[in-house]
Motif scaffolding. Sequence first.
Motif, short mmCIF file in Angstrom:
data_model
loop_
_atom_site.label_atom_id
_atom_site.label_comp_id
_atom_site.label_asym_id
_atom_site.label_seq_id
_atom_site.Cartn_x
_atom_site.Cartn_y
_atom_site.Cartn_z
N ALA A 22 -6.23 -1.45 6.19
CA ALA A 22 -6.30 -1.05 7.59
C ALA A 22 -5.95 0.42 7.67
O ALA A 22 -5.40 0.97 6.74
CB ALA A 22 -5.35 -1.89 8.44
N PRO A 23 -6.29 1.09 8.78
CA PRO A 23 -6.01 2.52 8.88
C PRO A 23 -4.53 2.84 8.69
O PRO A 23 -3.66 2.07 9.07
CB PRO A 23 -6.47 2.87 10.31
CG PRO A 23 -7.49 1.82 10.62
CD PRO A 23 -7.01 0.58 9.95
N SER A 51 -1.18 -8.89 2.31
CA SER A 51 -0.76 -9.13 3.70
C SER A 51 -1.09 -7.97 4.61
O SER A 51 -0.72 -7.97 5.78
CB SER A 51 0.75 -9.39 3.74
OG SER A 51 1.46 -8.19 3.47
N ASP A 52 -1.80 -6.95 4.08
CA ASP A 52 -2.17 -5.80 4.90
C ASP A 52 -0.94 -5.02 5.37
O ASP A 52 -0.94 -4.43 6.43
CB ASP A 52 -2.98 -6.27 6.10
CG ASP A 52 -3.96 -5.20 6.61
OD1 ASP A 52 -4.18 -4.22 5.88
OD2 ASP A 52 -4.47 -5.37 7.73
N GLY A 53 0.12 -5.07 4.55
CA GLY A 53 1.34 -4.36 4.90
C GLY A 53 2.26 -5.09 5.85
O GLY A 53 3.28 -4.54 6.28
N ALA A 54 1.94 -6.34 6.17
CA ALA A 54 2.76 -7.09 7.12
C ALA A 54 4.06 -7.57 6.49
O ALA A 54 5.03 -7.87 7.19
CB ALA A 54 1.99 -8.29 7.66
N ARG A 55 4.11 -7.67 5.17
CA ARG A 55 5.33 -8.10 4.49
C ARG A 55 5.39 -7.41 3.13
O ARG A 55 4.39 -6.88 2.63
CB ARG A 55 5.36 -9.62 4.31
CG ARG A 55 4.23 -10.16 3.44
CD ARG A 55 4.36 -11.64 3.19
NE ARG A 55 3.27 -12.16 2.35
CZ ARG A 55 3.23 -12.07 1.03
NH1 ARG A 55 4.24 -11.49 0.37
NH2 ARG A 55 2.20 -12.54 0.34
N TRP A 56 6.56 -7.46 2.52
CA TRP A 56 6.75 -6.85 1.22
C TRP A 56 6.47 -7.85 0.10
O TRP A 56 6.58 -9.06 0.30
CB TRP A 56 8.18 -6.30 1.09
CG TRP A 56 8.54 -5.38 2.20
CD1 TRP A 56 9.41 -5.62 3.22
CD2 TRP A 56 8.02 -4.06 2.43
NE1 TRP A 56 9.48 -4.55 4.07
CE2 TRP A 56 8.64 -3.57 3.61
CE3 TRP A 56 7.11 -3.24 1.77
CZ2 TRP A 56 8.38 -2.31 4.14
CZ3 TRP A 56 6.83 -1.98 2.30
CH2 TRP A 56 7.46 -1.52 3.45
N GLU A 307 4.51 -3.40 13.06
CA GLU A 307 5.35 -3.08 11.90
C GLU A 307 4.52 -2.79 10.66
O GLU A 307 4.90 -1.96 9.83
CB GLU A 307 6.31 -4.25 11.63
CG GLU A 307 7.32 -3.97 10.52
CD GLU A 307 8.30 -5.11 10.34
OE1 GLU A 307 9.21 -4.96 9.50
OE2 GLU A 307 8.16 -6.13 11.03
N ALA A 308 3.38 -3.46 10.52
CA ALA A 308 2.54 -3.24 9.35
C ALA A 308 2.03 -1.80 9.28
O ALA A 308 1.89 -1.23 8.20
CB ALA A 308 1.36 -4.21 9.36
N VAL A 309 1.73 -1.21 10.43
CA VAL A 309 1.28 0.18 10.46
C VAL A 309 2.39 1.10 9.94
O VAL A 309 2.15 2.00 9.14
CB VAL A 309 0.85 0.58 11.88
CG1 VAL A 309 0.53 2.07 11.96
CG2 VAL A 309 -0.34 -0.24 12.33
N ASN A 310 3.61 0.85 10.39
CA ASN A 310 4.75 1.64 9.92
C ASN A 310 4.95 1.44 8.42
O ASN A 310 5.18 2.41 7.67
CB ASN A 310 6.01 1.23 10.68
CG ASN A 310 7.20 2.13 10.35
OD1 ASN A 310 7.08 3.35 10.35
ND2 ASN A 310 8.33 1.52 10.09
N ASN A 311 4.86 0.21 7.96
CA ASN A 311 5.03 -0.07 6.53
C ASN A 311 3.98 0.64 5.70
O ASN A 311 4.27 1.18 4.62
CB ASN A 311 4.94 -1.58 6.28
CG ASN A 311 6.12 -2.34 6.87
OD1 ASN A 311 7.15 -1.75 7.23
ND2 ASN A 311 5.97 -3.65 6.98
#
Length: 438
Positions: A22-23, A51-56, A307-311
């Motif tokens: 994702a962007p 997870s597209d950055g949604a989790r580690w 949160e995923a964008v921030n991650n």
Amino acid sequence: MSRHIRLVAVATAALAASLLSAPVHAAPGSAVPMGAAAPVGGAPRTGFELSDGARWTTQAEERQFLTAVDRATDRVGVSTIGTTGQGRPVRLVRVGGSRTTTSRILLVCSQHGDEPSGREACLSTVRDLAYAADPGTRRLLSRTTVFVIPTANPDGRAADTRGNADGVDVNRDHIALKTAEGRAVAAVIRDHRPDVIYDLHEYGGTPRFYDKDLLSLWPRNLNTASPVHREARTLSERYVRPAAHDAGFSTGVYGIWTDPVTGEPVKQVAGDGQERILRNAAGIKHSVGLLVETRTDPLTDEERNDEAVNNRRRVTSQLVALHAAFAFTEERRDRIEAATSAARTAGLLDRGPIHLGGADNDPADPAEVIEDPPCGYHLTPEQYADVQDELALHGVRSRPDRHGAYVPLRQSQRALVPLLLDERAAYRLTEGRAVPDC
């Protein structure tokens, strides 16, 4: 910044974006492209990527990921270098390492368990180096061995805590070596003598003082050899920060000495000269060290709402900076090797003062300088029994005798010896008896 490094920065930004589906947020004018692409050739993906950055990435996923990469190519080797208090392995990944390699770089990731973005950057970088077919990466690995400790604090990562299972800050244990995690890192430094040690962290933003996407800091300890210190500052100021800036990220130096608005002294030192911190221990042990910190706090509405964008921003900034470190290693190879080699042999000459305090931005008090260092330190049998393992892990040479042991200063780790054994040293292992006459 040279044309070669600019190309690396742009290529790194593209790589970072390709790892994310994702962007990625970046500042206006960013070189980071939008869009996504899967890793090359069906290569494994981390839990963060899936997870597209949604989790580690979980530790089970890390194990499976590294196993898959290890099996896929002979460029990679994975070994266990320690076991934590809760029984988790500390792993070392070797990438490259042909007989013709001359340079060595060590990545230490997630010493603090609640700072996961560097770990994600390290994991995906291991995969990308392992699978890369481009001439530039092949050339890098033909002359460079990359060592990676993906999770330097597995118990802290599992608990999402800064410290390890005993609550100890691993990044304050690189002199005492009381933790399994600190001992594992010390053994790698001793055995492989990396030319560059790159330490990946995160920080919580404090507006006006700390609000940059990415901060960096070199070894400030005054016992760092001048050529090594110069290369470490070059890595920060001419490679890591410019590459991050070109990719659209704001940057700064970690540790605020003065208020950026009023000019009043702040002296937030970030452990400036403390020898127990890895970036300083790296310099004292003759490696070009650098601490890199990416900001955890969201600053845009998009990051606050997702949160995923921030991650993804956190990981991408780490990737851009990390690949600039590879460019530094490749472009300045001869200068780096000359600096580290000279520093490792200088201690054999047994000359010059040794500093027990101060930093490159804070001169040592006269009481913190050993102007005429002793020939060495003598330890009683009880003292030697208590610290001989730590001395060995540090690579410090000692001479056991019937009265205990003698630790000479005339050795590669000359400046480290008083920091470990002098009664005035802040983080000493024990108080050795100074032997003035050789």
